[in-house]
Every structure is written in structure tokens, then in C-alpha cells.
Design an enzyme around this catalytic site. Structure first.
Site, PDB file in Angstrom:
ATOM      1  N   HIS A 143       0.851  -1.196   0.000  1.00  0.00           N
ATOM      2  CA  HIS A 143       0.000   0.000   0.000  1.00  0.00           C
ATOM      3  C   HIS A 143       0.880   1.237   0.000  1.00  0.00           C
ATOM      4  CE1 HIS A 143      -3.461   2.474   0.457  1.00  0.00           C
ATOM      5  NE2 HIS A 143      -4.256   1.520   0.891  1.00  0.00           N
TER       6      HIS A 143
ATOM      7  N   TYR B 213      -2.139   5.319  -5.782  1.00  0.00           N
ATOM      8  CA  TYR B 213      -2.575   4.070  -5.138  1.00  0.00           C
ATOM      9  C   TYR B 213      -2.663   2.933  -6.159  1.00  0.00           C
ATOM     10  CZ  TYR B 213      -4.061   5.914  -0.515  1.00  0.00           C
ATOM     11  OH  TYR B 213      -4.111   6.437   0.749  1.00  0.00           O
TER      12      TYR B 213
ATOM     13  N   HIS C 282      -7.133  -2.592  -3.656  1.00  0.00           N
ATOM     14  CA  HIS C 282      -7.796  -1.920  -4.775  1.00  0.00           C
ATOM     15  C   HIS C 282      -7.922  -2.865  -5.955  1.00  0.00           C
ATOM     16  CE1 HIS C 282      -4.941   0.857  -2.612  1.00  0.00           C
ATOM     17  NE2 HIS C 282      -6.105   1.159  -2.097  1.00  0.00           N
TER      18      HIS C 282
ATOM     19  N   GLU D 278     -12.098  -0.779   2.177  1.00  0.00           N
ATOM     20  CA  GLU D 278     -11.225   0.400   2.336  1.00  0.00           C
ATOM     21  C   GLU D 278     -11.961   1.495   3.110  1.00  0.00           C
ATOM     22  OE1 GLU D 278      -9.956   1.711  -1.500  1.00  0.00           O
ATOM     23  OE2 GLU D 278      -8.411   3.068  -0.762  1.00  0.00           O
TER      24      GLU D 278
ATOM     25  N   ARG E 258     -15.917   8.557  -0.638  1.00  0.00           N
ATOM     26  CA  ARG E 258     -16.802   8.659   0.519  1.00  0.00           C
ATOM     27  C   ARG E 258     -18.254   8.920   0.165  1.00  0.00           C
ATOM     28  NH1 ARG E 258     -13.060  10.815   5.455  1.00  0.00           N
ATOM     29  NH2 ARG E 258     -11.218   9.663   4.803  1.00  0.00           N
TER      30      ARG E 258
END
Lengths: 334, 334
Positions: free
Chosen positions: B174, B190, B219, B279, B285
Site C-alpha cells: 500500500h 494508489y 484496490h 477500504e 466517501r
């Protein structure tokens, strides 16, 4: 007609590579060595490879540019890049002249770390206006793996983007080799360059400033279609417009080398924004033992998308290319 | 039971961030300021967020680590990183102690550019042996966006990889924040970090040298499953073993925020190598207006994979996590 919008002259005679190695060694000094490649050598290296593959695979014509990995903009200085770019664009132009029905020229830009993107305009204008090149490859990372230059969406790049828009030559965002030992070239740097570019489009406003700019993200858009929900969500969280609005400017090619990847690409992005391409002969050269076909023989994947209509295939194989690359019309009778 | 193997304490009280900013400003000098966060503040920030989401979404327990973006290993020097790592690992441990049924601790390593990976072993051993942490996050790029350190597959990293293998704590690869203006953090750096790591596994032999090392690529594996054919072909062209052989060591999480992405992941990788994860609360969000659910509410995507069997869901939601994270057993009665 089947138009492959992503091909490179990766099979050029070996004297090209040898010349390039000596040129790199001589960087910073005057390098005046002549490169000699005969028409017969070009006929041989293309005729037995890319042209033969076209015929074997049932595609008709390819947009053809210098080897992407070979752009290697980080070597030497700007003069090194200008000289090298002239050599390889000349060569691609000769391929086109020898096989005008099969290969349409796309140029490399003489980018160089620290050099203004403005300095690429002369080569762009010459190739497009004088020689009929129809598109360009744009390297978003002229450092070739360190990403220490300004982003391609920054103001430094605007004069070049403006010229690309004005000339109606789409830019394929294509990094070159990786000189960073952390990044494998075709397996990491290529795919990541695609993803970086798309994310820069989300955070910038370049399509507000250049509403007619056409961008092609190769290799199926890097990670983008697979993570489409992530990008939709990130844009929304940032208060940016829906990413679907970018689909007036951004197109994805079909250089994804398995059926399930192409299925996702077509399903998520939709046929209107997908351009047929193979990257042939390029990143993956072997035969997939599972299918018995070359990994980069991408036509059967498109044909094999569950439920794909003939109308959608027509868009992907031909119509989108004619729409996105307006200068193609001068060559193709469709 | 539904185990979410990828959660971060992204909702920590604001004094943590303020303390961190002052610590960064003081880098290079002695910084001895105490950080005070009460149990009630932890209960509040977790109880109203991650815990509430767990309950709302019908998941049971999360593997919980410090904020990945906040690791920010590039700030200051190694002492800065060690001090910060102690602070955030302590905090995650307190979350676990306050909610032992719901959050199992995963540690950040005190990595730092130029510091030997060897120096992360003491923190790893302490957290695992003394406090029962079950896994670690491993940053393949402690420079946070410039990738100028040795690759995680290089010999410099071997003592740390050996210890990770010996302790049976899987490493989630990560990256952290991006300090490179070219790379958006959660949208580019990422995803690219995941892809870089997988390609390094292809070109190296680390799973020959560490046959019991378990790696989780978050991911959804970055771009890898979408480009599975490309990776199969590149490995074959290089004369490397089939990439399927890596599936004894490499696992992918389900942090892919749309149905079609998860469909591809399950189809290409197969249920044996997929670990349920959200995650949450992290990169995205918002609520997807198309579905009316949070983008990172990934359970419905797994439930919605066409034709998925109950047996495969059981693997993805629970059994694979217990297999890959052997130290989980001490906490979970299943």
C-alpha cells in the site's frame, strides 16, 4: 473497413538501433553520422511483420508511429531528441509512402526534460501540414519514469495542446521506456501513464479550455475502466463534473489482451468511445496457449463481446476512428 | 461471518492531524509534545463512523490500520517516521482494545527514504508478538511518488520480507500519499503502486525465495486483473513461470467500486484469491446516485456477481481471510 489506430514501427532494421546507441553515446557533442536504410529494407521489415499480420488478422490499415518505448525522451538533451525525432518520423513517413494503403503516419514529438512543450510545435506543424501525418503521440513523462516535469495539464503545456486542437490531430497519451528500475516498461510504466493522465483530466479543466481537443488513452485506458466507479466517486467527492462529460474528448483503445478485459471495456465505456487497436507489434508478442492466437490479435475479442451489435462493431472498427481523426478521411475511402 | 480485510482509522480526532503537522514542522529537531486522545474520543470517532457502517452494511469485523495516505513516510527523517508510526500504531491498538470484536489491528511500518527496510523489523515484531497485530502495510515507495528507492523485491528488502514470512503476517502492498504533483493520491498513485508491485513479482523471484510469503494487493489489484492477458503474455515472453503460479502467494481485495469491476475480478482471478474489503472509510466517501449506496459499500457487488455460488462467497467473505491471515484465528470464533 477495420482501422487499427495503434501500431508502431518496432521492427525497423537493426542499423536504426545501432545508430541510436551511438547517438546517445555522443550526446552533448556534434553527431553527424548518416543513417542509411533502403526502401527494400523497409519493405522487408514491414512486409513480413506488421503488413503480414494485418492480412492474417483481417484488418485493413494501421495508424503507424515510431516505437513508443524508443522515444526515450530522457536521453541526452533537447538536440538529441530533435535529431532522433526527425530520424524516426522520416522513417515512418517512408513506411507510409511505400505502403500508402496500409500505414498512415503518426508522429513522435521532440520532447525533452526541461524543454518547453512549445518547442514541439514546429515538428508537429511540419509533419501534419507538409506530410499529412494525422495524429501525434504525447509523452506525459519526458523523464521516462521519474515524473518530475510539470503535468501535461499545466499551463506550460497549453500552447502545444492548443496547436494539437487547432490542427485536429488527436494526441495519444503514451509514455516511453522506463529508466526507473522500479517500473517495468510495458507492464507498469505504460499502464500507469494512462491512469495518471485520466486522473489529471479529472482534476484539471483542460477540456473546458480546449473543448475540441481529442485525447486517446491507449492500453484500454490503463486501470480506468476497471476502476470506473472509483473515478466516478472521486470526481463527485471533489465536486468535479461527472466523468462521463469527458467522453466528448477522451477515447480508449482496445489494447487489452484478453476477452474479459475487452468485455468490461465495451460494457463500461460504451462503443462510442472505443477505438480498435492492437499495438501490434509491441508489448506482447507471444501466442496465448489458451486461445491459440496472438495475445495482441484483438479483433476476435471485440467480435466475441457477448451481445455486441454489428452497429457497435462498426463504430469500434471504423466509424469512431474517422470521427476522432478527421485527417484520416484524405486517405480512406469509406 | 464477513471479514473486511482493508480498513483504516481515517476518522481519528483532529488533534492527531494537528500534532502530526507540528511534528513535521519540527523534523530534524527534538519533538516531545504529548498527544492526548481520550478513550471517549476514540469511541465517538469509530462508533459513529466505521462501526456504524459495519452495522449498517452487515459486515462483522475489519482489519484496521493507520490511515494509508497518512503514513507519508517521506516527511522528515527516519526518526520522524518512527515516532509517527509509534503514535498511529498505538492508536489503532487502542481502537482494537475498545472494540475487540470489530477491529483487529494491522500495523504501519516505520519506513523512511534511505533507511534500511531492516529497521522496520523491531516495530513489526513488537506489534505482532506483544500486541497481537495480524498483518502489516508495506509501502513500496517510501518517497511517496518519486520511486527512487530500491524495489521491494531487491535484496535490501529481504530481511524484512523474511521476517514477515516467518511471523505469518501478510503484507498489504500500500503506497501512501503522493507528494508528486503529477500523481493524484487515491486516483493514480494508489492504483499504480498496486500495478508496479505485481509487475515486480513477475520479474523477480521473491516467491521462490519466500515460498510462504503472503501478499495482498489492494484496490482489486490495481490494473492487473483488467490486463490479465497482458501480464500472462509479458511473463511468457520473458520466459517467466505462468503468473497463475503466483496465486499461492498473491491475493487481491475487493476495493473496486462498481459492479462490473467486481464481476471481472471474480471471473479472472477466481474466488480462491479474493479477499472481501471496502477500504472504508477511505478513498471514495460519497453515495453513487446510480445505486443509492455508498461507492465503497462493496458487499452488494460481491453478492451481485452473476452466478456466484454461496461457496465462493463464503471464501471471499470469510474463509480466504482465515487462511491468508493465520493470526486472525485467535480473535474469531468461526
Amino acid at each position: 473497413m477495420i482501422i487499427d489506430i495503434h501500431g508502431h514501427y518496432t521492427t525497423a532494421p537493426t542499423q536504426l538501433r545501432d545508430w541510436r546507441l551511438r547517438q546517445i553515446e555522443s550526446a552533448g557533442t556534434s553527431f553527424t553520422e548518416q543513417l542509411t536504410i533502403t526502401d527494400d529494407e523497409i519493405r522487408e521489415t514491414v512486409g513480413t511483420k506488421q503488413l503480414k499480420n494485418q492480412q492474417d488478422r483481417g484488418t485493413d490499415v494501421a495508424l503507424f508511429s515510431p516505437t513508443a518505448g524508443g522515444m526515450a525522451h530522457h536521453y541526452g538533451d533537447e538536440q538529441t531528441s530533435i535529431q532522433w525525432t526527425t530520424i524516426v518520423n522520416d522513417l515512418v513517413y517512408r513506411v507510409h509512402k511505400l505502403f500508402p494503403e496500409n500505414f498512415i503516419p503518426v508522429l513522435q514529438l521532440p520532447q525533452s526534460p526541461g524543454a518547453s512543450p512549445l518547442n514541439s510545435i514546429a515538428e508537429l506543424e511540419f509533419r501534419v501540414k507538409e506530410q499529412g501525418f494525422v495524429a501525434c503521440n504525447l509523452n506525459p513523462d519526458p523523464t521516462d519514469g521519474y515524473w518530475t516535469e510539470p503535468a501535461m495539464t499545466s499551463k506550460e503545456w497549453w500552447p502545444l495542446l492548443e496547436k494539437i486542437e487547432e490542427l485536429e490531430v488527436p494526441a495519444m497519451i503514451h509514455v516511453s521506456m522506463s529508466c526507473n528500475p522500479q517500473f517495468h516498461g510495458t507492464g507498469a510504466h505504460y499502464i500507469n501513464g494512462d491512469t495518471v493522465a485520466f486522473m489529471q483530466f479529472i482534476t484539471s479543466q483542460i477540456f473546458k479550455d480546449f473543448p475540441n481537443l481529442k485525447i486517446v488513452i491507449p492500453h484500454g485506458g490503463g486501470a480506468v475502466p476497471y476502476h470506473w466507479g472509483r473515478y466516478r466517486g472521486i470526481a463527485q467527492d471533489m465536486g468535479k463534473p461527472p466523468i462521463e462529460e469527458m467522453l466528448s474528448n477522451v477515447y480508449f483503445d482496445t489494447c487489452v489482451y484478453h476477452q474479459r478485459g475487452i468485455d468490461l471495456l465495451v460494457d463500461v465505456i460504451g462503443a462510442d468511445n472505443i477505438l480498435f487497436a492492437s499495438e501490434m507489434i509491441g508489448a506482447v508478442r507471444g501466442i496465448d496457449q489458451n486461445s491459440g492466437r496472438y495475445f495482441d490479435d484483438t479483433k476476435p475479442y471485440v467480435d466475441g463481446v457477448p451481445g455486441i451489435t454489428e452497429a457497435d462493431k462498426q463504430k469500434i472498427f471504423q466509424d469512431n476512428a474517422l470521427k476522432v481523426y478527421p485527417r484520416l478521411k484524405q486517405y480512406l475511402k469509406v
